[in-house]
Scaffold this motif. Structure first.
Motif, PDB file in Angstrom:
ATOM      1  N   THR A   1       0.858  -1.173   0.000  1.00  0.00           N
ATOM      2  CA  THR A   1       0.000   0.000   0.000  1.00  0.00           C
ATOM      3  C   THR A   1       0.899   1.228   0.000  1.00  0.00           C
TER       4      THR A   1
ATOM      5  N   VAL B   1       0.975   5.097   0.551  1.00  0.00           N
ATOM      6  CA  VAL B   1       0.193   6.197   1.130  1.00  0.00           C
ATOM      7  C   VAL B   1       0.936   7.512   0.882  1.00  0.00           C
TER       8      VAL B   1
ATOM      9  N   ASN C   1      -5.950  -2.196   4.805  1.00  0.00           N
ATOM     10  CA  ASN C   1      -5.751  -0.766   4.553  1.00  0.00           C
ATOM     11  C   ASN C   1      -6.471   0.139   5.562  1.00  0.00           C
TER      12      ASN C   1
ATOM     13  N   ILE D   1      -4.748   3.199   7.599  1.00  0.00           N
ATOM     14  CA  ILE D   1      -5.218   4.596   7.525  1.00  0.00           C
ATOM     15  C   ILE D   1      -5.533   5.125   8.937  1.00  0.00           C
TER      16      ILE D   1
ATOM     17  N   ILE E   1      -3.690  12.346   5.166  1.00  0.00           N
ATOM     18  CA  ILE E   1      -3.525  11.495   3.981  1.00  0.00           C
ATOM     19  C   ILE E   1      -4.053  12.184   2.724  1.00  0.00           C
TER      20      ILE E   1
ATOM     21  N   SER F   1      -3.640  10.391  -0.541  1.00  0.00           N
ATOM     22  CA  SER F   1      -4.161   9.272  -1.347  1.00  0.00           C
ATOM     23  C   SER F   1      -3.611   7.951  -0.837  1.00  0.00           C
ATOM     24  N   VAL F   2      -4.347   6.865  -1.164  1.00  0.00           N
ATOM     25  CA  VAL F   2      -3.907   5.512  -0.795  1.00  0.00           C
ATOM     26  C   VAL F   2      -4.022   4.628  -2.047  1.00  0.00           C
TER      27      VAL F   2
END
Lengths: 316, 243
Positions: free
Chosen positions: A233, A235, A276, A280, A290, A292-293
């Motif tokens: 992932t 981030v 995820n 987050i 944040i 975007s992921v």
């Protein structure tokens, strides 16, 4: 169509192909990936009955590779595009193909029809009377492919057909292979080009003297992801990752590794789809903002590089 | 072995040679040149020779065509093998349903027949012109006789065969056509030796038994070379050992 069991080739003390066991089904495009010296060309040469095997078994259709009586029958039902085109520069494109058509015992009508058909498909029909020596690399490669198809073989071996070609010629050759794929021809494709393998091949084998892995491109990616945690992932934060953010993410269960570069945080996860949310939450709790992921899967390139480096066995 | 497969390969090579002007001129021109040159020289020098001396000279000159045969097959034989090696066209050829012997025989035919035809033509003209030149002195037409038949119909093909086989072996060891030709041209050395021996009266090339002995020796050499060349021309050797 092709079946090998513990197929081995040694040149003196050097083992070029070690206990290769694989199956290629009829109508399938099988990609053989591997670094230089991995044994790809040696394998093709053994299967085409050009060189002998040291041990093991191999069958093409119903014929035994290595059995003298079957060698001619095997060579009759296969076509080979070798790594060097090997055309006769002092013969025209037409005469090059006609010569091979005669050796494969095609009738005159078959030869005429197939020469016209394949040269037209490859965009060379208008140049049929030109000497092959005047052709560009790409044109020569196309002519070599037409030569391998002149007798309409059931099985086509292609040894790095797009190596050393410019992008446009490579695309033409790849598109032509895809055309052949639509015709349900069995193709054994040696290549270095991972993108090409991914786009063209139904299944892929990764060879580094030994067969390291086989499967569809998707299966290989999935196998690597589940075993090595290379799905990750990514981030993107609004600020640089703080120690608190890193610590918060690292202590989550199932996290394989956390790296950071500026405002980018990469988290290796065994199951990012389900993990995820926790990642987050941990970042937000630690005071992060944040942007975007994104989930990034292992590419075939990742799989290839990892497997070749490890040299270990893996397969779906 | 299917001769038709070999013939397809030979026919392809004939087509290729036709476009190699240097080979065409060499093979066609030299036998004709010799056919005209030697009778012309004999026309002048022969006046000083007795009929007995002429009868010794004429068969020795005819033997020159054996040397020519061995020499002229060299550029073709080396091109047909080393040339394919250079163009890397042996691998696709070996991948066809053709045996090693069929390919080797096809290559052999391609290197054998053009010089044979050229030398036969040249020697026929040589004998005709020589007869016209020497009839006045000898009082009869010297050619053809049994010895000339042995030289042209037996020694010449055997010498050509030897040259072709030596060139196959040499071509497997070299990386370019010219080097193959230079090494292959050494085939003529034993024939030049015989010719010089004839000129020095060490051997009489006008005696049938001497010609038959030379033919017998050539048969033995050709048989030995056959085993070496077929052992050299094996697809595994070609693809893995030939450089």
């Amino acid at each position: 169509m092709i079946e090998t069991k513990n197929l081995t080739k040694r040149f003196g003390s050097l083992t070029a192909v070690d206990n290769l066991t694989l199956t290629v089904n009829a109508g399938e495009v099988f990609g053989f990936l591997g670094p230089n010296g991995a044994g790809k060309t040696t394998t093709v040469r053994m299967l085409c009955c050009l060189i002998s095997k040291t041990s093991g078994e191999a069958r093409i259709a119903d014929y035994d590779v290595g059995k003298e009586a079957d060698a001619l029958k095997i060579r009759k039902l296969i076509g080979l595009v070798p790594d060097s085109v090997g055309l006769y520069d002092d013969l025209s494109a037409y005469d090059n193909l006609d010569f091979y058509g005669k050796l494969y015992r095609c009738t005159e009508t078959q030869r005429k029809e197939n020469i016209q058909r394949f040269l037209t498909m490859l965009g060379l029909w208008e140049k049929r009377d030109l000497m092959a020596g005047t052709f560009s690399k790409g044109m020569k490669q196309k002519l070599a492919i037409a030569r391998a198809l002149i007798h309409e073989p059931e099985l086509l071996f292609m040894d790095e057909p797009t190596a050393n070609l410019d992008p446009e010629s490579s695309k033409t050759v790849r598109d032509f292979i895809l055309e052949l794929k639509k015709e349900k021809r069995t193709i054994f494709l040696n290549t270095h080009n991972l993108d090409e393998a991914q786009r063209i091949c139904d299944r892929i084998g990764i060879l580094s003297t030994k067969l390291i892995a086989t499967g569809t491109p998707q299966e290989l990616e999935k196998a690597l992801s589940s075993g090595g945690g290379t799905r990750k992932t990514v981030v993107l934060l609004q600020e640089q990752a703080t120690d608190a953010i890193l610590a918060g993410v690292r202590k989550l269960p199932g996290v394989g590794g956390v790296t950071t570069e500026g405002d980018k945080l990469e988290v290796a996860l065994s199951d990012p789809d389900n993990q995820n949310a926790a990642v987050i939450e941990a970042i937000v709790k630690a005071g992060g903002h944040i942007q975007s992921v994104t989930i990034v899967s292992a590419s075939l390139e990742d799989v290839y590089l990892k497997l070749v480096k490890e040299g270990g066995g893996r397969g779906p | 072995m299917r001769l038709s497969q070999s013939w397809i390969i030979a026919a392809k090579d004939f087509k290729t040679f036709r476009r190699k002007k240097s080979i065409v001129y060499l093979v066609a021109f030299i036998p004709l040149f010799v056919a005209i040159l030697i009778p012309t020289v004999i026309g002048y020098v022969g006046r000083m020779k007795t009929p007995a001396e002429l009868v010794v000279l004429l068969p020795a000159f005819l033997f020159f065509y054996v040397i020519l045969g061995a020499y002229l097959s060299t550029p073709i034989a080396s091109y047909t093998i080393a040339g394919e090696k250079l163009e890397k066209s042996l691998e696709p050829l070996l991948a066809t349903p053709t045996t090693d012997s069929e390919i080797l025989f096809g290559k052999g035919m391609a290197a054998f027949f053009p010089p044979l035809a050229a030398v036969l033509g040249g020697s026929a003209l040589f004998m005709l012109l020589m007869d016209l030149t020497t009839k006045g002195k000898l009082g009869y037409y010297y050619f053809p006789d049994w010895n000339s038949a042995i030289v042209i119909l037996l020694l010449l093909p055997l010498a050509l065969l030897m040259s072709v086989q030596v060139n196959v072996i040499m071509s497997s060891r070299v990386t370019d056509v010219r080097a193959g030709q230079q090494l292959g041209a050494l085939t003529v050395v034993p024939f030049i030796g015989v010719y010089v021996a004839g000129e020095l009266d060490l051997i009489n090339l006008g005696v049938t038994s001497n010609l038959v002995i030379i033919a017998g020796a050539l048969v033995v050499v050709d048989v030995l070379l056959f085993f070496v060349s077929t052992a050299t021309f094996r697809r595994e050797e070609i693809l893995t050992r030939w450089k």
